[in-house]
Design a protein around this motif. Structure first.
Motif, PDB file in Angstrom:
ATOM      1  N   ASP A  35       0.868  -1.184   0.000  1.00  0.00           N
ATOM      2  CA  ASP A  35       0.000   0.000   0.000  1.00  0.00           C
ATOM      3  C   ASP A  35       0.902   1.230   0.000  1.00  0.00           C
ATOM      4  O   ASP A  35       1.864   1.285   0.773  1.00  0.00           O
ATOM      5  CB  ASP A  35      -0.931   0.014   1.234  1.00  0.00           C
ATOM      6  N   ARG A  40      -1.223   2.884   6.466  1.00  0.00           N
ATOM      7  CA  ARG A  40      -1.846   1.564   6.217  1.00  0.00           C
ATOM      8  C   ARG A  40      -0.798   0.457   6.346  1.00  0.00           C
ATOM      9  O   ARG A  40      -1.077  -0.637   6.852  1.00  0.00           O
ATOM     10  CB  ARG A  40      -2.486   1.541   4.830  1.00  0.00           C
ATOM     11  N   ARG A 153     -17.877   6.624  -0.584  1.00  0.00           N
ATOM     12  CA  ARG A 153     -16.423   6.551  -0.387  1.00  0.00           C
ATOM     13  C   ARG A 153     -15.661   6.370  -1.702  1.00  0.00           C
ATOM     14  O   ARG A 153     -14.610   6.968  -1.909  1.00  0.00           O
ATOM     15  CB  ARG A 153     -16.173   5.333   0.512  1.00  0.00           C
TER      16      ARG A 153
HETATM   17  N1  LIG Z   1     -16.787  -7.056  -3.137  1.00  0.00           N
HETATM   18  C1  LIG Z   1     -17.302  -6.043  -2.502  1.00  0.00           C
HETATM   19  O1  LIG Z   1     -18.399  -6.120  -1.971  1.00  0.00           O
HETATM   20  C2  LIG Z   1     -16.519  -4.752  -2.416  1.00  0.00           C
HETATM   21  C3  LIG Z   1     -16.825  -3.836  -1.415  1.00  0.00           C
HETATM   22  C4  LIG Z   1     -16.060  -2.655  -1.351  1.00  0.00           C
HETATM   23  C5  LIG Z   1     -15.064  -2.430  -2.286  1.00  0.00           C
HETATM   24  N2  LIG Z   1     -14.826  -3.346  -3.262  1.00  0.00           N
HETATM   25  C6  LIG Z   1     -13.780  -3.105  -4.270  1.00  0.00           C
HETATM   26  O2  LIG Z   1     -12.506  -3.188  -3.631  1.00  0.00           O
HETATM   27  C7  LIG Z   1     -11.587  -2.272  -4.209  1.00  0.00           C
HETATM   28  C8  LIG Z   1     -11.012  -1.409  -3.102  1.00  0.00           C
HETATM   29  O3  LIG Z   1     -12.064  -0.730  -2.466  1.00  0.00           O
HETATM   30  P1  LIG Z   1     -11.925  -0.225  -0.954  1.00  0.00           P
HETATM   31  O4  LIG Z   1     -13.293   0.114  -0.546  1.00  0.00           O
HETATM   32  O5  LIG Z   1     -11.149  -1.186  -0.131  1.00  0.00           O
HETATM   33  O6  LIG Z   1     -11.067   1.113  -1.191  1.00  0.00           O
HETATM   34  P2  LIG Z   1     -10.107   1.844  -0.176  1.00  0.00           P
HETATM   35  O7  LIG Z   1      -9.908   3.211  -0.702  1.00  0.00           O
HETATM   36  O8  LIG Z   1     -10.603   1.669   1.226  1.00  0.00           O
HETATM   37  O9  LIG Z   1      -8.734   1.021  -0.271  1.00  0.00           O
HETATM   38  C9  LIG Z   1      -7.883   1.065  -1.379  1.00  0.00           C
HETATM   39  C10 LIG Z   1      -6.460   0.939  -0.867  1.00  0.00           C
HETATM   40  O10 LIG Z   1      -5.589   0.791  -1.979  1.00  0.00           O
HETATM   41  C11 LIG Z   1      -4.417   1.567  -1.727  1.00  0.00           C
HETATM   42  N3  LIG Z   1      -3.721   1.849  -2.972  1.00  0.00           N
HETATM   43  C12 LIG Z   1      -3.757   2.958  -3.772  1.00  0.00           C
HETATM   44  N4  LIG Z   1      -2.904   2.825  -4.797  1.00  0.00           N
HETATM   45  C13 LIG Z   1      -2.326   1.611  -4.688  1.00  0.00           C
HETATM   46  C14 LIG Z   1      -1.337   0.910  -5.418  1.00  0.00           C
HETATM   47  N5  LIG Z   1      -0.788   1.430  -6.533  1.00  0.00           N
HETATM   48  N6  LIG Z   1      -0.940  -0.316  -4.991  1.00  0.00           N
HETATM   49  C15 LIG Z   1      -1.486  -0.854  -3.881  1.00  0.00           C
HETATM   50  N7  LIG Z   1      -2.427  -0.238  -3.120  1.00  0.00           N
HETATM   51  C16 LIG Z   1      -2.829   0.979  -3.523  1.00  0.00           C
HETATM   52  C17 LIG Z   1      -4.942   2.810  -1.020  1.00  0.00           C
HETATM   53  O11 LIG Z   1      -3.905   3.481  -0.305  1.00  0.00           O
HETATM   54  C18 LIG Z   1      -5.987   2.181  -0.091  1.00  0.00           C
HETATM   55  O12 LIG Z   1      -5.410   1.783   1.147  1.00  0.00           O
HETATM   56  C19 LIG Z   1     -12.390  -1.485  -5.266  1.00  0.00           C
HETATM   57  O13 LIG Z   1     -12.139  -2.058  -6.525  1.00  0.00           O
HETATM   58  C20 LIG Z   1     -13.832  -1.714  -4.874  1.00  0.00           C
HETATM   59  O14 LIG Z   1     -14.726  -1.699  -5.982  1.00  0.00           O
HETATM   60  C21 LIG Z   1     -15.507  -4.499  -3.323  1.00  0.00           C
END
Ligand SMILES: NC(=O)c1ccc[n+]([C@@H]2O[C@H](COP(=O)([O-])OP(=O)(O)OC[C@H]3O[C@@H](n4cnc5c(N)ncnc54)[C@H](O)[C@@H]3O)[C@@H](O)[C@H]2O)c1
Length: 323
Positions: A35, A40, A153
């Protein structure tokens, strides 16, 4: 059995859940978290005593996990998944797999070329209530799916790719027919280029109508699904996590020559669908399970979601930007 080394890429809301599940499965070893956010990484190290890296390239310089969960923002899925597959790593990527169909098709090709598992996080396939529906629904003529949340979000995708895609995936699993007509309208409410509210209607070639409503600016959370067929109507309420309530209404003839409605109510206890999903990913890597939902199914859901998104954004003034 030798434990499988797994990394989590993106330690946000979803990545933390993935890491917790892997840490609790005896046959996996969580070996790395990536991350760019220092806070994080510190949290991941404190929780899981795991190596952390600010980017995927640095992880790959130091380690070669056999599998990875990709839970970075959607706009980064394509380059990161490509890098993982090119490095020979099995990928569990959160939904939506990518923002563009051509990107998802390319990842599909790569996974096939290298014989790697690429699984998309369509978690609703692991909900027992959805499995109950799939087993009992035969020929629906009307489906209505509502998925509303006050949580705006996600900033790099619209509500169709972010939320509605879950219901699109469920509906396409229930209706065995091509698509005849698609209409969609929506609103941009948060000043981003992406829609926050969308209402869509799909008419299938067999006549079934599916209506979808998704919002991330709702006052309260709501997740429900109504599936009507001639003999019975199902109503699912997913909002009481970890329980789903399923009501089944059946019109029956009564003694006076009329009909009455019999109602069957089932409370389904969901058994950690994310764990089911990740255990399935691991089983597929060990070649002990056929896929629950194929890459073709994933592409079909993405094709419809991106078609709706495109139609919505091309269809000004149907897409209203309210300030
Ligand atoms: N299946 C489900 O029900 C569900 C629910 C929520 C989110 N999601 C999906 O999960 C994914 C993440 O969503 P989230 O809610 O956890 O978002 P989030 O913003 O909480 O988390 C994303 C994380 O990725 C990190 N990040 C940014 N650039 C990066 C990189 N180059 N390499 C590695 N990490 C990096 C960020 O710092 C952050 O900690 C999205 O694609 C979303 O659509 C799925």
């Amino acid at each position: 059995m030798k434990p499988l080394n797994v990394a989590v890429i993106g330690f946000g809301v979803m990545g933390k859940h993935h890491a917790n599940v892997y840490a609790a499965i005896p046959s996996t070893r969580l070996v790395a978290v990536v991350d760019p956010d220092q806070a994080r990484r510190t949290e991941a190290k404190a929780l899981h005593a795991v190596a952390t890296y600010p980017d995927l390239a640095t992880l790959l310089l130091h380690q070669h996990p056999e599998a990875a969960s990709l839970a970075a923002p959607t706009s980064l899925h394509y380059p990161l998944a490509e890098q993982l597959l090119e490095a020979g790593i099995h990928v569990m990527v959160e939904k939506p797999v990518t923002p563009e169909v051509a990107q998802a098709e390319h990842l599909t090709k790569l996974s096939r070329r290298y014989g790697l598992v690429l699984q998309v996080g369509h978690i609703t396939r692991f909900y027992r209530a959805v499995q109950l529906l799939s087993a009992r629904v035969n020929s629906p003529y009307l489906i209505e799916a509502r998925r509303l949340t006050p949580n705006a979000r996600i900033k790099d995708a619209g509500v169709i790719l972010d939320l509605m895609i879950h219901d699109i995936d469920i509906v396409l699993g229930l209706v065995d027919s091509g698509i005849r007509e698609v209409s969609v309208a929506g609103h941009v409410l948060n000043g981003s280029p992406f829609e926050d509210v969308a209402a869509a209607q799909i008419v299938f070639s067999n006549g079934c109508i599916a209506r979808f409503l998704a919002s991330r600016v709702a006052p309260d959370a709501e997740r429900s699904l109504v599936v009507a067929e001639r003999e019975q109507t199902f109503r699912l309420d997913f909002s009481k996590d970890p329980y789903a309530e399923v009501s089944i209404y059946r019109p029956l003839p009564d003694d006076s020559g009329g009909t009455h409605v019999q109602v069957e109510q089932v409370v389904v206890h969901e058994d950690n669908p994310l764990r089911q999903e990740l255990e399935h990913f691991l089983a597929r890597i060990r070649q002990s399970a056929p896929p629950i939902g194929t890459l073709e199914d994933d592409l079909r859901s993405l094709r419809l979601a991106t078609r709706l998104t495109r139609q919505l954004h091309e269809g000004e003034p149907k897409l209203l930007a309210l300030r």
